[in-house]
Motif scaffolding. Structure first.
Motif, PDB file in Angstrom:
ATOM      1  N   GLY A  43       2.614   1.959   9.349  1.00 54.08           N
ATOM      2  CA  GLY A  43       3.208   1.018  10.184  1.00 54.08           C
ATOM      3  C   GLY A  43       4.541   0.572   9.940  1.00 54.08           C
ATOM      4  O   GLY A  43       4.949  -0.617  10.199  1.00 54.08           O
ATOM      5  N   LEU A  44       5.333   1.320   8.988  1.00 57.76           N
ATOM      6  CA  LEU A  44       6.607   0.918   8.597  1.00 57.76           C
ATOM      7  C   LEU A  44       7.519   1.771   9.330  1.00 57.76           C
ATOM      8  O   LEU A  44       7.131   3.023   9.654  1.00 57.76           O
ATOM      9  CB  LEU A  44       6.708   1.202   7.006  1.00 57.76           C
ATOM     10  CG  LEU A  44       5.881   0.278   6.252  1.00 57.76           C
ATOM     11  CD1 LEU A  44       5.732   0.916   4.711  1.00 57.76           C
ATOM     12  CD2 LEU A  44       6.018  -0.992   6.290  1.00 57.76           C
ATOM     13  N   THR A  79       0.982  -1.170   0.082  1.00 59.51           N
ATOM     14  CA  THR A  79       0.032  -0.097  -0.059  1.00 59.51           C
ATOM     15  C   THR A  79       0.905   1.193  -0.207  1.00 59.51           C
ATOM     16  O   THR A  79       0.596   2.116  -0.513  1.00 59.51           O
ATOM     17  CB  THR A  79      -1.003   0.132   1.299  1.00 59.51           C
ATOM     18  OG1 THR A  79      -1.682  -0.995   1.330  1.00 59.51           O
ATOM     19  CG2 THR A  79      -1.981   1.211   1.219  1.00 59.51           C
ATOM     20  N   TYR A  80       1.992   1.242   0.865  1.00 61.63           N
ATOM     21  CA  TYR A  80       2.935   2.272   0.635  1.00 61.63           C
ATOM     22  C   TYR A  80       3.471   2.536  -0.472  1.00 61.63           C
ATOM     23  O   TYR A  80       3.644   3.904  -1.038  1.00 61.63           O
ATOM     24  CB  TYR A  80       4.038   2.125   1.713  1.00 61.63           C
ATOM     25  CG  TYR A  80       5.153   3.097   1.868  1.00 61.63           C
ATOM     26  CD1 TYR A  80       4.657   4.459   2.336  1.00 61.63           C
ATOM     27  CD2 TYR A  80       6.401   3.075   1.478  1.00 61.63           C
ATOM     28  CE1 TYR A  80       5.511   5.399   2.461  1.00 61.63           C
ATOM     29  CE2 TYR A  80       7.136   3.999   1.494  1.00 61.63           C
ATOM     30  CZ  TYR A  80       6.893   5.311   1.977  1.00 61.63           C
ATOM     31  OH  TYR A  80       7.826   6.374   2.025  1.00 61.63           O
ATOM     32  N   ARG A  81       3.853   1.311  -1.278  1.00 63.38           N
ATOM     33  CA  ARG A  81       4.395   1.604  -2.716  1.00 63.38           C
ATOM     34  C   ARG A  81       3.496   2.109  -3.573  1.00 63.38           C
ATOM     35  O   ARG A  81       3.823   3.088  -4.538  1.00 63.38           O
ATOM     36  CB  ARG A  81       4.877   0.179  -3.027  1.00 63.38           C
ATOM     37  CG  ARG A  81       5.668   0.071  -4.455  1.00 63.38           C
ATOM     38  CD  ARG A  81       6.507  -1.045  -4.739  1.00 63.38           C
ATOM     39  NE  ARG A  81       5.309  -1.981  -4.978  1.00 63.38           N
ATOM     40  CZ  ARG A  81       5.186  -3.034  -4.045  1.00 63.38           C
ATOM     41  NH1 ARG A  81       6.012  -3.188  -3.069  1.00 63.38           N
ATOM     42  NH2 ARG A  81       4.196  -4.048  -4.220  1.00 63.38           N
ATOM     43  N   ALA A  82       2.200   1.952  -3.339  1.00 71.41           N
ATOM     44  CA  ALA A  82       1.194   2.100  -4.216  1.00 71.41           C
ATOM     45  C   ALA A  82       0.927   4.052  -4.093  1.00 71.41           C
ATOM     46  O   ALA A  82       0.668   4.720  -4.678  1.00 71.41           O
ATOM     47  CB  ALA A  82      -0.247   1.652  -4.166  1.00 71.41           C
ATOM     48  N   ASP A 117       6.077  12.552 -18.643  1.00 71.61           N
ATOM     49  CA  ASP A 117       6.299  11.701 -19.985  1.00 71.61           C
ATOM     50  C   ASP A 117       7.662  10.886 -19.835  1.00 71.61           C
ATOM     51  O   ASP A 117       8.029  10.472 -20.795  1.00 71.61           O
ATOM     52  CB  ASP A 117       6.336  12.825 -21.200  1.00 71.61           C
ATOM     53  CG  ASP A 117       7.531  13.860 -20.689  1.00 71.61           C
ATOM     54  OD1 ASP A 117       7.804  14.078 -19.411  1.00 71.61           O
ATOM     55  OD2 ASP A 117       7.743  14.817 -21.805  1.00 71.61           O
ATOM     56  N   MET A 118       8.260  10.983 -18.799  1.00 73.30           N
ATOM     57  CA  MET A 118       9.345  10.111 -18.419  1.00 73.30           C
ATOM     58  C   MET A 118       9.268   9.103 -17.455  1.00 73.30           C
ATOM     59  O   MET A 118       7.933   8.940 -16.736  1.00 73.30           O
ATOM     60  CB  MET A 118      10.566  10.948 -17.974  1.00 73.30           C
ATOM     61  CG  MET A 118      11.131  12.084 -19.257  1.00 73.30           C
ATOM     62  SD  MET A 118      12.629  13.081 -18.722  1.00 73.30           S
ATOM     63  CE  MET A 118      12.745  13.961 -20.152  1.00 73.30           C
ATOM     64  N   THR A 119       9.953   8.185 -17.534  1.00 68.26           N
ATOM     65  CA  THR A 119       9.845   7.106 -16.353  1.00 68.26           C
ATOM     66  C   THR A 119       9.575   7.679 -14.985  1.00 68.26           C
ATOM     67  O   THR A 119      10.417   8.663 -14.372  1.00 68.26           O
ATOM     68  CB  THR A 119      10.938   5.889 -16.133  1.00 68.26           C
ATOM     69  OG1 THR A 119      11.337   5.641 -17.772  1.00 68.26           O
ATOM     70  CG2 THR A 119      10.675   5.042 -15.495  1.00 68.26           C
ATOM     71  N   LEU A 120       8.415   6.972 -14.289  1.00 66.30           N
ATOM     72  CA  LEU A 120       7.877   7.491 -13.336  1.00 66.30           C
ATOM     73  C   LEU A 120       7.640   6.350 -12.230  1.00 66.30           C
ATOM     74  O   LEU A 120       6.417   5.708 -12.706  1.00 66.30           O
ATOM     75  CB  LEU A 120       7.235   8.733 -13.282  1.00 66.30           C
ATOM     76  CG  LEU A 120       6.544   9.383 -12.163  1.00 66.30           C
ATOM     77  CD1 LEU A 120       7.753  10.432 -11.774  1.00 66.30           C
ATOM     78  CD2 LEU A 120       5.251  10.212 -12.195  1.00 66.30           C
ATOM     79  N   MET A 121       8.290   6.041 -11.440  1.00 64.30           N
ATOM     80  CA  MET A 121       7.871   4.753 -10.531  1.00 64.30           C
ATOM     81  C   MET A 121       8.564   4.654  -9.346  1.00 64.30           C
ATOM     82  O   MET A 121       9.565   5.242  -8.921  1.00 64.30           O
ATOM     83  CB  MET A 121       7.887   3.417 -11.334  1.00 64.30           C
ATOM     84  CG  MET A 121       9.358   3.071 -11.427  1.00 64.30           C
ATOM     85  SD  MET A 121       9.831   1.564 -12.420  1.00 64.30           S
ATOM     86  CE  MET A 121      11.354   1.449 -12.677  1.00 64.30           C
ATOM     87  N   ALA A 122       7.995   3.807  -8.187  1.00 63.65           N
ATOM     88  CA  ALA A 122       8.442   3.434  -7.077  1.00 63.65           C
ATOM     89  C   ALA A 122       8.589   2.036  -7.037  1.00 63.65           C
ATOM     90  O   ALA A 122       7.688   1.201  -7.284  1.00 63.65           O
ATOM     91  CB  ALA A 122       7.662   3.877  -5.871  1.00 63.65           C
ATOM     92  N   ARG A 123       9.784   1.392  -7.192  1.00 64.88           N
ATOM     93  CA  ARG A 123       9.833   0.003  -7.395  1.00 64.88           C
ATOM     94  C   ARG A 123      10.414  -0.715  -6.007  1.00 64.88           C
ATOM     95  O   ARG A 123      11.449  -0.143  -5.419  1.00 64.88           O
ATOM     96  CB  ARG A 123      10.785  -0.449  -8.470  1.00 64.88           C
ATOM     97  CG  ARG A 123      11.998   0.273  -8.571  1.00 64.88           C
ATOM     98  CD  ARG A 123      12.963  -0.402  -9.847  1.00 64.88           C
ATOM     99  NE  ARG A 123      14.202   0.223  -9.859  1.00 64.88           N
ATOM    100  CZ  ARG A 123      15.209  -0.480 -10.495  1.00 64.88           C
ATOM    101  NH1 ARG A 123      15.044  -1.406 -10.939  1.00 64.88           N
ATOM    102  NH2 ARG A 123      16.449   0.059 -10.216  1.00 64.88           N
TER     103      ARG A 123
END
Length: 408
Positions: free
Chosen positions: A382-383, A314-317, A332-338
């Motif tokens: 909770g992290l 959920t935190y990653r989302a 328009d460029m790469t955008l993510m949390a992996r």
């Protein structure tokens, strides 16, 4: 007396014509120079070039008029003519060098105005070197009254020595041609070359050296040939793209990873950017659990057989939604949390995104704000951030242990 008078008249005529030509060029040419449309014509009509043109006149007058001096011995006439020709060759070489200097200054002005991207300094330096070598050969050949071809044939025997002496110059010129023709490096590019300790902006590209002003304002001088023999990183692509990459992990303590309770899910649903994810994910999980309960009702009571939301997922989302909503990041460029492979430093969650600016100060400010926020909101899920225990942590743990022992 006639010979002396003739020589004096010739010298006076030579310098009088020089003054006349100089005054005429400096008075007439500037009047229509500004009206010329072609920039290269204005460059060739620079005042310094006009002065060099006037300086050729005296030697030309002497070498053409020496024959008119009465009763001058043939040997003296030949010597004076040869010296005049040698001086003419020198002045012509200086004129060509002045033209090349003017071209270089015009190119540097265009570089400052960002109208040109390639420096011609190395070509100018090589051209001046070749002009002076040719002028030297012509002058020596003229003074000794021999053909220049004789000197050139003698230089052929010295080619091995010249190749050894000018090895770095030849290599650097070849490298400079390749850098310019392939558009590999320009003045103003951010160059990073760890082998020589260079990390900064290119401020000068000469025939033999490239100067880099590092970010600590030191100057690193790199032989031009090393830029073709060794690898280096040019950050021009980043600058031209308009976005600078953020690639930094946030290490989460693995022991804090767990499933979310219903109360926590309800509370997290109040986060606006996270609500669409929770609604779709809860619907997906509910459909799966119902289907599983229908197919295997005897195993539906075991919690491990059912899908549930985790706090780290959920935190990653949330991180992905937060990055998508951030106004300073490029969509328009790469955008993510992996999620990355867990290590002894916890479970890294890497933020991979591009800012909408390449300016260093703005980039660091945007990056700092993003990680400040993502770190501060971790307890809501909770992290905990992983951190190697310090001496103070040990003391706190010992005091808590003593308190618990006394209570028991």
């Amino acid at each position: 007396m006639q010979t002396a008078a003739g020589l004096a008249a010739l010298v006076l005529l030579a310098y009088a014509l020089r003054l006349v030509v100089r005054m005429a060029l400096l008075q007439i040419v500037p009047r229509f120079r500004s009206s010329l449309g072609a920039a290269w014509l204005r460059t060739l009509l620079d005042n310094r070039i006009l002065v060099r043109v006037a300086q050729i006149v005296p030697s030309l007058v002497v070498q053409t008029g020496i024959a008119a001096v009465p009763h001058l011995p043939l040997v003296a006439s030949t010597v004076i003519r040869n010296v005049a020709i040698a001086v003419t060759a020198l002045q012509v070489a200086r004129l060509l060098c002045a033209i090349m200097d003017s071209i270089q200054e015009a190119n540097e002005s265009q570089l400052e105005a960002e109208q040109s991207t390639r420096s011609v300094k190395s070509y100018v330096q090589l051209g001046k070197m070749l002009v002076m070598v040719v002028a030297g050969i012509v002058m020596v050949a003229t003074l000794i009254d021999r053909s220049p071809l004789i000197l050139l044939s003698g230089l052929g025997a010295m080619s091995a020595v010249l190749m050894l002496v000018f090895k770095d110059t030849i290599l650097s010129f070849t490298a400079g041609v390749q850098l310019a023709s392939n558009d590999i490096l320009r003045v103003g590019d951010w160059l990073e070359m760890t082998q020589v300790g260079a990390d900064g902006a290119v401020v000068d590209m000469a025939l033999n050296t490239v100067k880099v002003r590092n970010w600590d304002n030191t100057i690193t001088t790199i032989p031009t040939w090393r830029l073709m023999s060794d690898s280096f990183k040019n950050w021009r692509g980043m600058s031209e793209s308009g976005g600078r990459r953020i690639k930094r992990p946030l290490c989460i303590d693995t022991t804090s990873v767990r499933f979310l309770t219903r109360a926590e899910i309800t509370e997290l649903s109040q986060i606006a950017v996270l609500r669409p994810y929770l609604q779709s994910k809860l619907a997906e999980i509910s459909a799966y659990n119902q289907d599983f309960s229908t197919k295997s009702p005897d195993m539906a009571d075991e919690i491990v057989n059912l899908r549930q939301l985790t706090n780290i997922g959920t935190y990653r989302a949330y991180c992905n939604a937060y990055l998508q909503a951030h106004p300073k990041l490029r969509k328009d460029m790469t955008l993510m949390a992996r999620a990355m492979e867990p290590t002894n430093q916890g479970s890294p969650l890497e933020i991979y995104a591009f800012t909408d600016t390449t300016a260093w100060l703005e980039y660091e400010a945007i990056q700092g704000d993003i990680f400040d926020h993502l770190t501060a909101i971790l307890p809501e899920f909770g992290l905990r951030v992983f951190q190697v225990p310090s001496g103070n942590d040990m003391q706190v743990a010992l005091r808590q242990h003593e308190v618990q022992a006394l209570q028991r």
